[in-house]
Design a protein around this motif. Structure first.
Motif, PDB file in Angstrom:
ATOM      1  N   ASN A  50      28.945  34.392  46.379  1.00 22.69           N
ATOM      2  CA  ASN A  50      29.553  34.531  45.050  1.00 22.69           C
ATOM      3  C   ASN A  50      28.499  34.735  43.981  1.00 22.69           C
ATOM      4  OD1 ASN A  50      32.143  34.307  45.868  1.00 22.69           O
ATOM      5  ND2 ASN A  50      32.467  32.221  45.169  1.00 22.69           N
ATOM      6  N   SER A  51      28.775  35.657  43.097  1.00 23.29           N
ATOM      7  CA  SER A  51      27.861  35.852  41.970  1.00 23.29           C
ATOM      8  C   SER A  51      28.140  34.770  40.930  1.00 23.29           C
ATOM      9  CB  SER A  51      28.103  37.228  41.350  1.00 23.29           C
ATOM     10  OG  SER A  51      29.387  37.260  40.763  1.00 23.29           O
TER      11      SER A  51
ATOM     12  N   VAL B   3      31.476  35.378  39.192  1.00 26.54           N
ATOM     13  CA  VAL B   3      32.680  34.952  39.927  1.00 26.54           C
ATOM     14  C   VAL B   3      32.833  33.442  39.825  1.00 26.54           C
ATOM     15  CG1 VAL B   3      33.774  34.827  42.208  1.00 26.54           C
ATOM     16  CG2 VAL B   3      32.649  36.928  41.493  1.00 26.54           C
ATOM     17  N   LYS B   4      31.710  32.732  39.937  1.00 26.56           N
ATOM     18  CA  LYS B   4      31.732  31.258  39.801  1.00 26.56           C
ATOM     19  C   LYS B   4      32.286  30.866  38.441  1.00 26.56           C
ATOM     20  CE  LYS B   4      27.828  29.813  42.676  1.00 26.56           C
ATOM     21  NZ  LYS B   4      26.465  29.285  42.604  1.00 26.56           N
TER      22      LYS B   4
ATOM     23  N   PHE C  70      34.098  32.636  36.427  1.00 27.51           N
ATOM     24  CA  PHE C  70      35.515  33.008  36.320  1.00 27.51           C
ATOM     25  C   PHE C  70      36.406  31.953  36.975  1.00 27.51           C
ATOM     26  CE2 PHE C  70      39.280  35.019  38.213  1.00 27.51           C
ATOM     27  CZ  PHE C  70      39.931  35.422  37.042  1.00 27.51           C
ATOM     28  N   LYS C  71      36.012  31.506  38.173  1.00 28.16           N
ATOM     29  CA  LYS C  71      36.795  30.485  38.885  1.00 28.16           C
ATOM     30  C   LYS C  71      36.815  29.170  38.114  1.00 28.16           C
ATOM     31  CE  LYS C  71      36.498  32.188  43.631  1.00 28.16           C
ATOM     32  NZ  LYS C  71      36.123  31.861  45.009  1.00 28.16           N
TER      33      LYS C  71
END
Length: 346
Positions: free
Chosen positions: A47-48, A51-52, A54-55
């Motif tokens: 995961n970039s 993405v982290k 965003f989550k």
């Protein structure tokens, strides 16, 4: 690296205890409570950082929406009790305020202005999530890689400053709608210039331009900076002390330990600044037209409120504020946990 779990404080906008992990790199990760604090949700090596993030924000936002739905009725009672006129009080306490709200407006009356915190959750969470991690990262770099006890309080204060700029407008629009019933009961001829958050946004921008949504910002800063310093600083210090007593590390603390530290920190948050919150509510519910405002600044507002009822005037609405914490935080943790688990499996 250095790890610390940090909740965001329970306050009038529906921001509440949401457990995040800030690593040495300043990343902020939502914790899955079933394995908190050791197991962050977004941990895939592929995961970039984007993405982290965003989550993290997605889980926090979902939790924020859930806590708004549970906590907003308490917040409505708080703001109405804080802002009713002292010479013509409409409610004689929290129970009376609840009864009259249901009688006059039905259950939806408890959700007046709810679209503002619902719509603003993602922006508010992103600010809150990012600011605390970045503040600690900055202080860590400045101090050669370690954080002292006072640094946690400093990082909390910096977070409070940053979050005020997203929280202020959310609170302002919410409060404007929440108090319309109070105005209509005081003055039978009162006709609201707007009845929805969207109409209120249009009117404030028309009247005051971009400054409109920041009405009462000074009071929001005066509340948030010391409140978040006390809240987040105490939270970290309590965790460190508890870990020492239990003979473990902060990251291996049991869930009850983190919850207790968060609960005590949250209580200290409100005990420390509730009078400032009353001033903030009074300024935010003042007229959106500058020439029609009752209060010219914070000091003028505090002076007028004191004349209305002395020190006790600054503690109106305190009971629904504290009553809100337990159900709101319970739903928040449950939602962040469920959403976090779901995102981890994606």
């Amino acid at each position: 690296g250095h790890t610390s779990v940090s909740p965001s404080p329970s306050n009038a906008t529906g921001s509440t205890n949401e457990w995040t992990m800030s690593t040495q790199a300043g990343e902020s990760q939502v914790l899955n409570r079933s394995d908190a604090p050791a197991g962050p949700v977004a941990t895939s090596g592929t995961n970039s950082a984007l993405v982290k993030t965003f989550k993290d924000v997605l889980a926090g936002t979902t939790g924020g929406i859930a806590v708004t739905l549970v906590g907003h009725p308490f917040d409505t009672l708080k703001v109405r009790l804080q802002t009713q006129p002292a010479d013509k009080p409409i409610y004689n306490g929290v129970v009376d305020c609840l009864k009259k709200t249901l009688k006059w407006e039905g259950p939806t009356g408890l959700y007046k202005g709810v679209t503002s915190p619902l719509a603003g959750q993602m922006l508010f969470r992103a600010t809150l999530f990012g600011a605390y991690g970045k503040a600690k990262e900055y202080l860590q770099t400045k101090n050669g890689g370690s954080l002292s006890v006072s640094d946690y309080y400093k990082a909390g204060a910096m977070t409070g400053f940053a979050a005020a700029f997203t929280e202020g407008p959310i609170d302002f629009y919410k409060s404007q709608i929440q108090v319309q019933i109070v105005r209509s009961k005081v003055d039978p001829n009162y006709k609201p210039a707007y009845t929805t958050v969207a109409e209120c946004v249009k009117q404030t921008l028309k009247n005051s331009g971009v400054r409109g949504p920041f009405q009462g910002l000074g009071a929001t800063l005066a509340r948030n900076i010391p409140a978040n310093a006390i809240y987040l600083g105490s939270f970290e210090v309590l965790k460190m002390n508890l870990a020492e007593k239990l003979g473990t590390t902060v990251k291996d603390l049991p869930a009850w330990g983190i919850l207790s530290a968060g609960g005590i920190g949250g209580t200290l948050y409100w005990l420390a600044i509730f009078p400032v919150d009353v001033v903030k509510s009074a300024m935010m519910t003042d007229s959106i037209v500058r020439s029609e405002r009752r209060y010219s600044n914070m000091l003028d507002c505090a002076t007028q409120l004191y004349k209305e009822g002395g020190i006790t005037r600054f503690y109106r609405g305190f009971s629904p504020c504290l009553l809100r914490a337990v159900p709101a935080n319970g739903v928040m943790l449950f939602t962040v946990d469920k959403v976090g688990t779901m995102l981890k499996e994606m």
